[in-house]
Design an enzyme around this catalytic site. Structure first.
Site, PDB file in Angstrom:
ATOM      1  N   LYS A  99       0.809  -1.228   0.000  1.00 19.14           N
ATOM      2  CA  LYS A  99       0.000   0.000   0.000  1.00 19.14           C
ATOM      3  C   LYS A  99       0.843   1.279   0.000  1.00 19.14           C
ATOM      4  CE  LYS A  99      -4.189  -1.838   0.241  1.00 19.14           C
ATOM      5  NZ  LYS A  99      -5.224  -1.642  -0.803  1.00 19.14           N
ATOM      6  N   GLU A 121      -9.647   5.767   3.433  1.00 21.75           N
ATOM      7  CA  GLU A 121     -10.446   4.669   3.977  1.00 21.75           C
ATOM      8  C   GLU A 121      -9.521   3.476   4.150  1.00 21.75           C
ATOM      9  OE1 GLU A 121      -9.529   2.727   0.522  1.00 21.75           O
ATOM     10  OE2 GLU A 121     -10.181   4.822   0.618  1.00 21.75           O
ATOM     11  N   SER A 377       1.457  -9.766  -0.777  1.00 18.91           N
ATOM     12  CA  SER A 377       1.152  -8.336  -0.708  1.00 18.91           C
ATOM     13  C   SER A 377       1.366  -7.713   0.660  1.00 18.91           C
ATOM     14  CB  SER A 377      -0.295  -8.087  -1.160  1.00 18.91           C
ATOM     15  OG  SER A 377      -1.194  -8.858  -0.380  1.00 18.91           O
TER      16      SER A 377
END
Length: 395
Positions: A99, A121, A377
């Protein structure tokens, strides 16, 4: 809501019939400003240089692409197919997930546009942590919207966000998960659009977000392409990643959705497997909905995949056959988590465990001797409480 018919060709940001902008007119100027800022920044060598420096010196790129020997042997024994599996280690990025790649890029754009307040969010909390981290780095205030259910099951990441200086809003409306957090973030943005930039964490939402997030995460694919050619002397036969909104999977050919308790139980988040075309959070895509077109509740043991929609480009890839999508249940994901831990000594995020769990099914479709890349991830620190509770262990 669901929609029928073809969208007008003049709507920007289309992936075939998917994407576009279905938002309040109040947001259109900011979306236009963001699209223009990205177009300008993409052609600016100074922007590319600063982004590259931060990704290297701060995020820790390039991340390794490592051969998973014991995992490969176990999958080969199970399927009867000789496979060579490589792990793209996004879990080794600063903050513990992919991210941060997107957040650093969007904060550079926010500064370029003169925005002085940042909102986001988050579901699993990794995007919230990454946004709070980037805001601390750039000296900007940060507010994160998170479903109350996710606040409870991802308490470690909530604490991390607060330590980084972010204000965390627990959203209690609706199902109190990622969908509702995104609803509240959009409401905030409409109200404070002049000075606020909304850092969307996935390849979802209105144009230009699906394109913007894809391009900022494409660094994963560029690195993996060069690394696998160096290791194997060729490109892989398959790439595998989990898909919730889809931010870590836009370079992948096999996406793995969360089947929750099973796609036939009604408690799942397999949007591409069981959804239909509709509009959610400003974009036309596949969504989970009931017979009346109302958005349905999604379920997954993984907070990051617990979303009733998917990025519009994934919808296009599904319809054109460019990518294949599989579904993995909660129990299968837990087994995938355990398999990676046991064979390679890696405690991955529950999101990533869905991709690991799908490896036998993918391998069965490939020729003998196939090379596969799996995107790990994120790391699993945040999920230890959830896993312990599921296994009946008291921490």
């Amino acid at each position: 809501m669901t929609v029928t018919g073809s969208p007008p060709a003049t709507v920007p940001g289309r992936f075939g019939p998917f994407g576009g902008r279905y938002v309040s007119e109040t947001l259109i100027p900011s979306l236009d400003q963001l699209a223009a800022a990205w177009a300008e920044a993409s052609a600016d060598a100074t922007f590319a240089e600063e982004l590259g420096r931060l990704l290297t010196d701060y995020v820790g790129r390039p991340t390794p692409l490592g051969f998973a020997g014991r995992l490969s042997a176990e999958i080969a024994k199970e399927t009867g197919k000789k496979v060579r599996i490589y792990l793209k280690r996004e879990d080794l990025c600063h903050t513990g997930a992919h991210k941060i790649n997107n957040c650093i890029g969007q904060l550079l754009l926010a500064r370029r546009m003169g925005k002085t307040r940042i909102i986001a969010e988050t579901g699993a909390g990794q995007h919230g942590v990454a946004t709070a981290t980037a805001c601390a780095l750039f000296g900007l205030p940060c507010e994160v919207y998170m479903g109350a259910v996710d606040v409870e099951r991802q308490g470690l990441n909530v604490f991390r966000m607060k330590l980084l200086g972010a204000k965390v809003h627990a959203v209690k409306d609706g199902t109190a998960t990622l969908k509702d957090a995104m609803n509240e973030a959009l409401r905030d943005w409409v109200t404070n659009v002049r000075d606020t930039h909304y850092v969307i964490g996935s390849v979802a939402g209105p144009h230009p977000y699906p394109l913007l997030v894809r391009e900022l995460q494409a660094v994963i694919g560029r690195e993996a392409r060069a690394q696998i050619q160096e290791s194997e002397g060729r490109l892989p036969d398959a790439l595998v990643a989990c898909v919730g909104g889809g931010s870590n999977a836009m370079v992948q050919l096999y996406g793995v959705e969360a089947a929750g308790d099973g796609v036939d139980t009604g408690r799942h988040a397999a949007t591409l497997a069981r959804g239909r075309v509709g509009v959610l959070h400003g974009a036309r895509s596949y969504v989970l909905c009931d017979d009346d077109g109302q958005i349905a509740e999604a379920h997954s043991i993984s907070a990051g995949l617990d979303y009733p929609g998917v990025g519009p480009e994934h919808s296009h890839l599904k319809d054109t056959g460019r990518a294949s999508y599989l579904s993995v249940t909660d129990e299968e994901a837990l087994a995938g988590f355990a398999r990676l831990a046991r064979t390679e000594g890696i405690l991955c995020a529950l999101e990533s465990a869905h991709a690991i769990a799908a490896l036998p099914a993918v391998a069965a479709k490939l020729p003998d001797g196939a090379v596969m890349i799996v995107n790990v991830s994120g790391r699993g620190d945040k999920d230890m409480g959830t896993i312990a509770k599921r296994l009946g262990v008291t921490l």
